[in-house]
Design an enzyme around this catalytic site. Structure first.
Site, PDB file in Angstrom:
ATOM      1  N   ARG A 130      24.472  53.166  46.269  1.00 10.25           N
ATOM      2  CA  ARG A 130      24.713  51.918  47.028  1.00 10.25           C
ATOM      3  C   ARG A 130      23.919  51.831  48.333  1.00 10.25           C
ATOM      4  O   ARG A 130      24.089  50.896  49.101  1.00 10.25           O
ATOM      5  CB  ARG A 130      26.205  51.694  47.321  1.00 10.25           C
ATOM      6  CG  ARG A 130      27.089  51.663  46.092  1.00 10.25           C
ATOM      7  CD  ARG A 130      26.826  50.456  45.209  1.00 10.25           C
ATOM      8  NE  ARG A 130      27.634  50.536  44.016  1.00 10.25           N
ATOM      9  CZ  ARG A 130      27.188  51.054  42.856  1.00 10.25           C
ATOM     10  NH1 ARG A 130      25.953  51.490  42.742  1.00 10.25           N
ATOM     11  NH2 ARG A 130      27.988  51.095  41.805  1.00 10.25           N
ATOM     12  N   GLU A 152      31.983  47.638  50.876  1.00 11.99           N
ATOM     13  CA  GLU A 152      30.742  47.563  50.093  1.00 11.99           C
ATOM     14  C   GLU A 152      29.961  46.257  50.332  1.00 11.99           C
ATOM     15  O   GLU A 152      28.768  46.311  50.622  1.00 11.99           O
ATOM     16  CB  GLU A 152      31.036  47.742  48.601  1.00 11.99           C
ATOM     17  CG  GLU A 152      29.740  47.874  47.811  1.00 11.99           C
ATOM     18  CD  GLU A 152      29.940  47.820  46.320  1.00 11.99           C
ATOM     19  OE1 GLU A 152      30.401  48.803  45.745  1.00 11.99           O
ATOM     20  OE2 GLU A 152      29.613  46.790  45.723  1.00 11.99           O
ATOM     21  N   SER A 185      34.016  45.344  43.715  1.00  5.30           N
ATOM     22  CA  SER A 185      34.587  46.468  44.471  1.00  5.30           C
ATOM     23  C   SER A 185      34.431  46.178  45.962  1.00  5.30           C
ATOM     24  O   SER A 185      33.319  45.957  46.437  1.00  5.30           O
ATOM     25  CB  SER A 185      33.833  47.761  44.161  1.00  5.30           C
ATOM     26  OG  SER A 185      33.957  48.042  42.798  1.00  5.30           O
TER      27      SER A 185
HETATM   28  C1  FAD Z   1      33.512  40.622  39.860  1.00  2.52           C
HETATM   29  C2  FAD Z   1      32.398  41.474  40.427  1.00  2.52           C
HETATM   30  C3  FAD Z   1      32.061  42.674  39.808  1.00  2.52           C
HETATM   31  C4  FAD Z   1      31.026  43.475  40.327  1.00  2.52           C
HETATM   32  N1  FAD Z   1      30.717  44.645  39.678  1.00  2.52           N
HETATM   33  C5  FAD Z   1      29.727  45.427  40.154  1.00  2.52           C
HETATM   34  C6  FAD Z   1      29.373  46.645  39.495  1.00  2.52           C
HETATM   35  O1  FAD Z   1      29.935  47.011  38.474  1.00  2.52           O
HETATM   36  N2  FAD Z   1      28.386  47.403  40.033  1.00  2.52           N
HETATM   37  C7  FAD Z   1      27.708  47.024  41.155  1.00  2.52           C
HETATM   38  O2  FAD Z   1      26.809  47.758  41.585  1.00  2.52           O
HETATM   39  N3  FAD Z   1      28.011  45.867  41.801  1.00  2.52           N
HETATM   40  C8  FAD Z   1      28.995  45.070  41.330  1.00  2.52           C
HETATM   41  N4  FAD Z   1      29.308  43.898  41.979  1.00  2.52           N
HETATM   42  C9  FAD Z   1      28.558  43.509  43.186  1.00  2.52           C
HETATM   43  C10 FAD Z   1      27.394  42.519  42.911  1.00  2.52           C
HETATM   44  O3  FAD Z   1      27.494  41.977  41.632  1.00  2.52           O
HETATM   45  C11 FAD Z   1      26.043  43.224  43.064  1.00  2.52           C
HETATM   46  O4  FAD Z   1      25.903  43.774  44.350  1.00  2.52           O
HETATM   47  C12 FAD Z   1      24.876  42.241  42.810  1.00  2.52           C
HETATM   48  O5  FAD Z   1      23.661  42.943  42.844  1.00  2.52           O
HETATM   49  C13 FAD Z   1      24.851  41.103  43.805  1.00  2.52           C
HETATM   50  O6  FAD Z   1      23.816  40.221  43.444  1.00  2.52           O
HETATM   51  P1  FAD Z   1      23.675  38.859  44.202  1.00  2.52           P
HETATM   52  O7  FAD Z   1      22.445  38.191  43.704  1.00  2.52           O
HETATM   53  O8  FAD Z   1      24.913  38.065  44.090  1.00  2.52           O
HETATM   54  O9  FAD Z   1      23.458  39.370  45.705  1.00  2.52           O
HETATM   55  P2  FAD Z   1      23.835  38.669  47.067  1.00  2.52           P
HETATM   56  O10 FAD Z   1      25.296  38.818  47.336  1.00  2.52           O
HETATM   57  O11 FAD Z   1      23.266  37.306  47.114  1.00  2.52           O
HETATM   58  O12 FAD Z   1      23.042  39.606  48.084  1.00  2.52           O
HETATM   59  C14 FAD Z   1      23.453  40.935  48.290  1.00  2.52           C
HETATM   60  C15 FAD Z   1      22.497  41.593  49.300  1.00  2.52           C
HETATM   61  O13 FAD Z   1      21.187  41.652  48.759  1.00  2.52           O
HETATM   62  C16 FAD Z   1      20.273  40.902  49.551  1.00  2.52           C
HETATM   63  N5  FAD Z   1      19.405  40.185  48.606  1.00  2.52           N
HETATM   64  C17 FAD Z   1      19.777  39.306  47.669  1.00  2.52           C
HETATM   65  N6  FAD Z   1      18.716  38.923  46.946  1.00  2.52           N
HETATM   66  C18 FAD Z   1      17.646  39.580  47.460  1.00  2.52           C
HETATM   67  C19 FAD Z   1      16.263  39.619  47.152  1.00  2.52           C
HETATM   68  N7  FAD Z   1      15.747  38.883  46.155  1.00  2.52           N
HETATM   69  N8  FAD Z   1      15.452  40.397  47.900  1.00  2.52           N
HETATM   70  C20 FAD Z   1      15.949  41.155  48.903  1.00  2.52           C
HETATM   71  N9  FAD Z   1      17.238  41.151  49.252  1.00  2.52           N
HETATM   72  C21 FAD Z   1      18.085  40.392  48.527  1.00  2.52           C
HETATM   73  C22 FAD Z   1      21.127  39.980  50.389  1.00  2.52           C
HETATM   74  O14 FAD Z   1      20.472  39.639  51.605  1.00  2.52           O
HETATM   75  C23 FAD Z   1      22.347  40.853  50.615  1.00  2.52           C
HETATM   76  O15 FAD Z   1      22.084  41.769  51.636  1.00  2.52           O
HETATM   77  C24 FAD Z   1      30.325  43.060  41.477  1.00  2.52           C
HETATM   78  C25 FAD Z   1      30.656  41.834  42.093  1.00  2.52           C
HETATM   79  C26 FAD Z   1      31.668  41.042  41.571  1.00  2.52           C
HETATM   80  C27 FAD Z   1      31.984  39.726  42.233  1.00  2.52           C
END
Ligand code: FAD
Length: 346
Positions: free
Chosen positions: A165, A334, A240
């Site tokens: 992470r 997280e 999480s």
């Molecule tokens: C129900 C649920 C279940 C989940 N299960 C898991 C799991 O099993 N394992 C796990 O690891 N995570 C899990 N997550 C967390 C989440 O899905 C991940 O962290 C995912 O990668 C977030 O993607 P996002 O596009 O929504 O990121 P965002 O929330 O939009 O961004 C997260 C971070 O990344 C940065 N960011 C976003 N896009 C970019 C880019 N293109 N370039 C650079 N920086 C960027 C943002 O600035 C921020 O700091 C879960 C979340 C939910 C809601």
């Protein structure tokens, strides 16, 4: 570029909290990224790259800056043979669509990461992982816009410092610096063999499964996840809410002596499931300030009726204090908080 003004962060994030972002700029090609940056610079505003908002918490004060929404789509096969598949996916693709695409072609390496919400571009940021797989194991490179040097670059896996992470993208002076617009993954086409990750293996044993194709593993993982984790479309959460606790070998020994289950790596270092700690504090299923500690996975905080970040802060404090008092561990959140520094400095 599509530009919107005063968009509630609650609409952009799966936890559904947070006041307005001053501007939201959607980018659909890599070339639009520097344009979005220029748009913010001309107005003297801070920027924030966002994908699906599944790991982002909005604050009540909103974000007095420009949220750059990654909507750059497309998946390309770079190389495919009997043994491997190399894919280049644009960062705005939905991560789960990429998993499905790979599984359909019989490629393995990300099937256990099915149904993780969010975008491909965010996947390396916290090195997403689930059921024994993580992005670090399959990523080859990331193409990004370096917002500091204002140039397009390509980072090899070795330059990303991918840990549990934590990565170069979210830690230290480079946090937030690189906006990832494409990711290249190398996947295998070799036959998957048991044993699989513990809960997946349990499912396989209980159901007598013999088909270990990537698509079938994807189906099993999806079924297990649907049982345990809230669907962001139906229930607001950020997945999480706390990281698991990592301990050195001495810390792992001490935890085991207290009866806490520890997963050890080859060097004896341990990982403690924070959900276990929360449950042991009697908080599983409890309602806290408009949130619910999930009945099924105590690590997940579901926003049932909270409207403010202040309520989240109270719920978080209740959990952190309880775990600290009982076990001495300080749980770490997280999901990231948008504009945290900007708001604190203002
Ligand atoms: C129900 C649920 C279940 C989940 N299960 C898991 C799991 O099993 N394992 C796990 O690891 N995570 C899990 N997550 C967390 C989440 O899905 C991940 O962290 C995912 O990668 C977030 O993607 P996002 O596009 O929504 O990121 P965002 O929330 O939009 O961004 C997260 C971070 O990344 C940065 N960011 C976003 N896009 C970019 C880019 N293109 N370039 C650079 N920086 C960027 C943002 O600035 C921020 O700091 C879960 C979340 C939910 C809601």
């Amino acid at each position: 570029m599509e530009i919107r003004e005063n968009v509630p962060l609650a609409e952009l994030t799966t936890m559904r909290l947070g006041g307005a972002a001053r501007y939201v700029v959607s980018v659909r090609t890599p070339e639009e990224i520097p344009e979005a940056l220029k748009f913010a610079q001309e107005r003297g505003l801070a920027t924030w790259m966002m994908g699906g908002g599944a790991n982002t918490i909005g604050r009540d004060s909103g974000f007095n800056g420009v949220v750059v929404l990654n909507e750059i789509r497309g998946i390309e096969i770079l190389r495919e043979d009997e043994e491997s598949l190399e894919l280049r996916s644009m960062g705005g693709e939905v991560w789960d669509d990429l998993v499905e695409f790979a599984c359909e072609r019989g490629a393995s390496g990300i099937e256990a990461m099915s149904m993780i919400p969010g975008t491909v571009g965010a996947a390396p940021v916290q090195n997403i992982g689930a059921y024994g797989q993580d992005v670090a194991a399959v990523i080859v490179s990331a193409e990004a816009y370096d917002t500091r040097e204002e140039e397009f670059i390509k980072l090899a896996k070795e330059e990303m410092r991918l840990g549990y992470r934590t990565t170069r993208f979210n830690t230290g002076e480079d946090a937030g610096r690189f906006w990832i617009y494409a990711v290249t993954l190398r996947l295998k086409k070799t036959q998957l063999e048991p044993p699989f990750y513990n809960s997946l293996q349990r499912y396989i044993d209980e159901h007598g499964v013999t088909d270990f194709s990537p698509m079938n593993v994807r189906k099993m993982v999806s079924e297990i996840r649907s049982e345990k984790l809230p669907d962001p479309k139906e229930k607001a959460s950020a997945g999480s809410f706390f990281k698991n606790v990592m301990v050195d070998p001495a810390g792992a020994d001490a935890a085991e002596a207290k009866g806490i289950p520890v997963w050890r790596d080859a060097e004896g270092r341990g990982k403690i499931n924070s959900g276990w700690l929360i449950e042991a504090c009697g908080l599983k299923g409890k309602e806290l300030f408009g949130f619910r500690v999930s009945e099924k996975a105590a690590l997940v905080l579901i926003n049932e009726k909270a409207k403010t970040y202040a309520e989240l802060a109270q719920a978080r404090k209740t959990i952190v204090d309880a775990v600290k008092a009982k076990f001495g561990f300080v749980l770490e959140q997280e999901p990231v908080e948008i504009g945290k520094e900007e708001n604190e400095n203002s």
